[in-house]
Design a protein around this motif. Structure first.
Motif, PDB file in Angstrom:
ATOM      1  N   VAL A 144      83.792 -32.431 -53.360  1.00  0.00           N
ATOM      2  CA  VAL A 144      84.309 -32.987 -54.611  1.00  0.00           C
ATOM      3  C   VAL A 144      83.430 -32.454 -55.737  1.00  0.00           C
ATOM      4  CG1 VAL A 144      84.681 -35.081 -55.967  1.00  0.00           C
ATOM      5  CG2 VAL A 144      85.259 -35.062 -53.556  1.00  0.00           C
ATOM      6  N   SER A 145      84.058 -31.936 -56.791  1.00  0.00           N
ATOM      7  CA  SER A 145      83.321 -31.420 -57.939  1.00  0.00           C
ATOM      8  C   SER A 145      83.505 -32.385 -59.113  1.00  0.00           C
ATOM      9  CB  SER A 145      83.820 -30.011 -58.289  1.00  0.00           C
ATOM     10  OG  SER A 145      82.992 -29.428 -59.259  1.00  0.00           O
ATOM     11  N   LEU A 146      82.432 -33.075 -59.476  1.00  0.00           N
ATOM     12  CA  LEU A 146      82.452 -34.049 -60.576  1.00  0.00           C
ATOM     13  C   LEU A 146      82.003 -33.382 -61.879  1.00  0.00           C
ATOM     14  CD1 LEU A 146      80.761 -37.109 -58.773  1.00  0.00           C
ATOM     15  CD2 LEU A 146      83.212 -36.615 -58.992  1.00  0.00           C
ATOM     16  N   GLU A 147      82.045 -34.113 -62.969  1.00  0.00           N
ATOM     17  CA  GLU A 147      81.571 -33.600 -64.262  1.00  0.00           C
ATOM     18  C   GLU A 147      81.025 -34.761 -65.090  1.00  0.00           C
ATOM     19  OE1 GLU A 147      84.033 -30.525 -66.208  1.00  0.00           O
ATOM     20  OE2 GLU A 147      83.913 -31.724 -68.039  1.00  0.00           O
ATOM     21  N   ASN A 148      79.959 -34.507 -65.858  1.00  0.00           N
ATOM     22  CA  ASN A 148      79.416 -35.501 -66.789  1.00  0.00           C
ATOM     23  C   ASN A 148      78.482 -34.771 -67.753  1.00  0.00           C
ATOM     24  OD1 ASN A 148      78.994 -37.975 -67.936  1.00  0.00           O
ATOM     25  ND2 ASN A 148      77.980 -38.906 -66.175  1.00  0.00           N
ATOM     26  N   THR A 149      78.719 -34.816 -69.062  1.00  0.00           N
ATOM     27  CA  THR A 149      79.774 -35.514 -69.772  1.00  0.00           C
ATOM     28  C   THR A 149      81.120 -34.783 -69.623  1.00  0.00           C
ATOM     29  OG1 THR A 149      79.374 -34.298 -71.851  1.00  0.00           O
ATOM     30  CG2 THR A 149      78.110 -36.294 -71.503  1.00  0.00           C
ATOM     31  N   VAL A 150      82.231 -35.529 -69.840  1.00  0.00           N
ATOM     32  CA  VAL A 150      83.576 -34.982 -69.772  1.00  0.00           C
ATOM     33  C   VAL A 150      84.159 -35.020 -71.180  1.00  0.00           C
ATOM     34  CG1 VAL A 150      85.880 -35.299 -68.799  1.00  0.00           C
ATOM     35  CG2 VAL A 150      83.866 -35.784 -67.396  1.00  0.00           C
ATOM     36  N   ALA A 163      82.974 -42.644 -56.929  1.00  0.00           N
ATOM     37  CA  ALA A 163      83.622 -41.380 -56.551  1.00  0.00           C
ATOM     38  C   ALA A 163      82.835 -40.707 -55.431  1.00  0.00           C
ATOM     39  CB  ALA A 163      83.734 -40.459 -57.762  1.00  0.00           C
ATOM     40  N   SER A 164      81.518 -40.724 -55.590  1.00  0.00           N
ATOM     41  CA  SER A 164      80.647 -40.091 -54.606  1.00  0.00           C
ATOM     42  C   SER A 164      80.744 -40.802 -53.251  1.00  0.00           C
ATOM     43  CB  SER A 164      79.218 -40.127 -55.155  1.00  0.00           C
ATOM     44  OG  SER A 164      78.333 -39.658 -54.217  1.00  0.00           O
ATOM     45  N   ALA A 165      80.811 -42.142 -53.275  1.00  0.00           N
ATOM     46  CA  ALA A 165      80.915 -42.903 -52.018  1.00  0.00           C
ATOM     47  C   ALA A 165      82.230 -42.573 -51.314  1.00  0.00           C
ATOM     48  CB  ALA A 165      80.817 -44.402 -52.311  1.00  0.00           C
ATOM     49  N   ALA A 166      83.317 -42.440 -52.085  1.00  0.00           N
ATOM     50  CA  ALA A 166      84.611 -42.091 -51.482  1.00  0.00           C
ATOM     51  C   ALA A 166      84.527 -40.711 -50.838  1.00  0.00           C
ATOM     52  CB  ALA A 166      85.712 -42.121 -52.538  1.00  0.00           C
ATOM     53  N   ALA A 167      83.863 -39.773 -51.525  1.00  0.00           N
ATOM     54  CA  ALA A 167      83.707 -38.419 -50.978  1.00  0.00           C
ATOM     55  C   ALA A 167      82.904 -38.464 -49.680  1.00  0.00           C
ATOM     56  CB  ALA A 167      83.012 -37.522 -52.005  1.00  0.00           C
ATOM     57  N   ALA A 169      82.358 -40.912 -47.655  1.00  0.00           N
ATOM     58  CA  ALA A 169      83.046 -41.625 -46.568  1.00  0.00           C
ATOM     59  C   ALA A 169      83.939 -40.666 -45.780  1.00  0.00           C
ATOM     60  CB  ALA A 169      83.871 -42.774 -47.142  1.00  0.00           C
ATOM     61  N   HIS A 170      84.357 -39.570 -46.427  1.00  0.00           N
ATOM     62  CA  HIS A 170      85.191 -38.581 -45.742  1.00  0.00           C
ATOM     63  C   HIS A 170      84.396 -37.339 -45.367  1.00  0.00           C
ATOM     64  CE1 HIS A 170      88.265 -41.177 -47.563  1.00  0.00           C
ATOM     65  NE2 HIS A 170      88.963 -40.833 -46.512  1.00  0.00           N
ATOM     66  N   GLY A 171      83.080 -37.441 -45.409  1.00  0.00           N
ATOM     67  CA  GLY A 171      82.230 -36.317 -44.989  1.00  0.00           C
ATOM     68  C   GLY A 171      82.186 -35.166 -45.979  1.00  0.00           C
ATOM     69  N   LEU A 172      82.592 -35.415 -47.231  1.00  0.00           N
ATOM     70  CA  LEU A 172      82.588 -34.338 -48.231  1.00  0.00           C
ATOM     71  C   LEU A 172      81.240 -34.273 -48.942  1.00  0.00           C
ATOM     72  CD1 LEU A 172      86.024 -35.053 -50.014  1.00  0.00           C
ATOM     73  CD2 LEU A 172      85.610 -33.927 -47.820  1.00  0.00           C
ATOM     74  N   ALA A 173      80.862 -33.091 -49.357  1.00  0.00           N
ATOM     75  CA  ALA A 173      79.696 -32.923 -50.223  1.00  0.00           C
ATOM     76  C   ALA A 173      80.131 -33.152 -51.672  1.00  0.00           C
ATOM     77  CB  ALA A 173      79.111 -31.526 -50.053  1.00  0.00           C
TER      78      ALA A 173
END
Ligand SMILES: *Cc1c(COP(=O)(O)O)cnc(C)c1O
Length: 356
Positions: A144-150, A163-167, A169-173
Motif C-alpha cells: 500500500v502506498s500512502l501519502e502525507n501531506t495530501v 490504513a497501515s493496520a488494514a494493510a 492484516a493482509h501481509g502487505l508492506a
C-alpha cells in the motif's frame, strides 16, 4: 510548467509551488564548504551524514539520498514490489497521478487506485476489499502506498495507523510518500518519526518547503535500503560528489524545519483575507498546511490568473481550483502584495458583473 514568465513583469510572489525557492546565501555557503567524495564509492562524508540524520529524524534504520522524490518513490515501489505484483494507492496521490506510472513502466508492477477520503486518507475497508485472492487470474497484492501531506492536508495519525493496520492484516508492506512529511508533522504537532511510523519506508523531499535546490531521501529498514541502492544505480541516480547537495539538505534540516509553522500560519492569514474578497471562494480543507485552494466565482478564472501574473503574482492554473503554495521565499510583504493584487482583480470582476 513555467508559462513564459520571463516575458512578464517581475515576480513578487510565486505561489505556484514550494519547489520554486532559491537557496539562501547561508545555504550556498554550506554547500560551498561541504566535504565531498565519490558517493557511488560511498566516500562522500556529507551524503553519509545526511543519510544518518534523515534516518534518525524519520525513525528508520537507514536512508539513501536521491536526486528527486519521483526517483525515491519509484525506487521504493520497485524495492517492495516485483513484476506481476500490485500496489494499492490513492487515486489522487502523486505516485499514481504524477510519476508517469514508473512502477508499472519500469518495475512491471500494477497500480490499483483507491478513493481518497476528504481528509486525504485511504479507508481501511477499501484496502481490505482491494487485496486480491491467491488466484492465477490476479496480480499479487504486496504494497500500500500512502501519502502525507495530501494536496496540503495533513492526514491525522490515527487515520494513517488504521490504513497501515488494514494493510498489515493482509501481509502487505506500507510505503509513505512523505514529500512534505515535515509539513505534516508541523501541522499535527508531532515528530516526523511519528508520521512515518505507520509505514515501512518513507520518501522525504528537501526541495519543497524545506528550501533545498534539489534532493530527496528514502528511509527504511537496512535490507530494503541496500536493495534500493542497487535500483538507484540502475535507474541512473548514483551520484558522485553529491555532498554539495546533501549539505543544502542538512542546512535545511537545521534551519528551515521550524519555519514551516510560519508558512502555515501565513497561509491561514492569507486564506482568511482572500475568503473575505467578493467573487473569491477559498476551499475549506481539513488540517491545512502551506497550501490554499481558491476559485473565482465571478469572471473568467483563467483571465484573472493572467491578470494576477501581470501584477507580479503567480498562482496555479484554475482547474477549477487554483493552488497557492506558501514557502520560504514568500514573506509577509510578498503576501500583502498578493492580497492587494487579488483585491484589485476580484474587485474589477465583481464591478463588471454588477454593471452587466
Ligand atoms: C513533489 C512531490 C513528489 C516528488 O517530486 P519530485 O519533483 O520528483 O521531487 C512526490 N510526491 C509528492 C506528493 C510531491 O508533492
Amino acid at each position: 510548467m513555467p508559462d513564459g514568465l520571463s516575458a512578464l513583469a517581475p515576480l513578487v510572489a510565486d505561489f505556484r509551488s514550494d519547489t520554486v525557492t532559491r537557496p539562501s546565501a547561508a545555504m550556498r555557503a554550506a554547500m560551498a564548504a561541504a566535504a565531498v567524495g565519490d558517493d557511488v564509492y560511498r566516500e562522500d562524508p556529507t551524503v553519509a551524514a545526511l543519510e544518518e540524520r534523515i534516518a534518525a529524524d524519520t525513525g528508520k534504520e537507514a536512508a539513501l539520498f536521491f536526486p528527486s522524490g519521483t526517483q525515491s518513490n519509484l525506487t521504493a515501489l520497485m524495492a517492495h514490489c516485483g513484476r506481476g505484483e500490485e500496489i494499492l494507492v490513492g487515486r489522487a496521490y502523486h505516485t499514481f497521478v504524477y510519476e508517469a506510472a514508473g512502477a508499472s513502466v519500469l518495475g512491471g508492477a500494477a497500480l490499483f487506485a483507491l478513493p481518497v477520503a476528504a481528509d486525504g486518507a485511504l479507508e481501511p475497508s477499501d484496502i481490505a476489499a482491494a487485496v486480491k485472492a491467491d488466484d492465477p487470474h490476479f496480480p499479487i497484492t504486496t504494497l500500500v502506498s500512502l501519502e502525507n501531506t495530501v494536496t496540503g492536508r495533513a492526514v491525522p495519525l490515527d487515520r494513517m495507523a488504521a490504513a497501515s493496520a488494514a494493510a498489515r492484516a493482509h501481509g502487505l508492506a506500507v510505503h509513505l510518500d512523505g514529500a512534505r512529511l515535515f509539513n505534516a508533522a508541523a501541522a499535527l504537532e508531532v515528530a516526523p518519526a511519528a508520521v512515518a511510523a505507520a509505514a515501512d519506508s518513507v520518501s522525504v523531499c528537501f526541495s519543497k518547503g524545506l528550501g533545498a535546490p534539489v534532493g530527496s531521501a528514502l528511509c527504511g529498514p537496512t535490507p530494503l535500503i541496500d536493495k534500493a541502492r542497487r535500483l538507484r544505480k540502475m535507474l541512473g541516480g548514483g551520484m558522485r560528489q553529491a555532498g554539495v547537495m546533501a549539505a543544502a539538505a542538512l542546512h535545511a534540516l537545521d534551519h528551515h524545519v521550524d519555519v514551516l509553522r510560519e508558512d502555515h500560519a501565513r497561509a491561514r492569514r492569507l486564506a482568511d483575507a482572500l475568503s473575505a474578497l467578493p467573487g473569491v471562494e477559498v476551499r475549506a480543507d481539513p488540517n491545512p498546511t502551506n497550501m490554499i485552494y481558491l476559485r473565482f466565482t465571478a469572471g473568467d478564472g483563467a483571465a484573472m490568473v493572467a491578470e494576477l501574473r501581470r501584477r507580479g503574482v503567480a498562482v496555479g492554473r484554475p482547474s477549477p481550483w487554483s493552488r497557492l503554495v506558501l514557502h520560504l521565499d514568500i514573506d509577509d510583504a510578498a503576501a500583502a502584495h498578493a492580497l492587494n493584487a487579488f483585491e484589485a482583480v476580484a474587485g474589477d470582476a465583481s464591478a463588471a458583473a454588477g454593471s452587466a
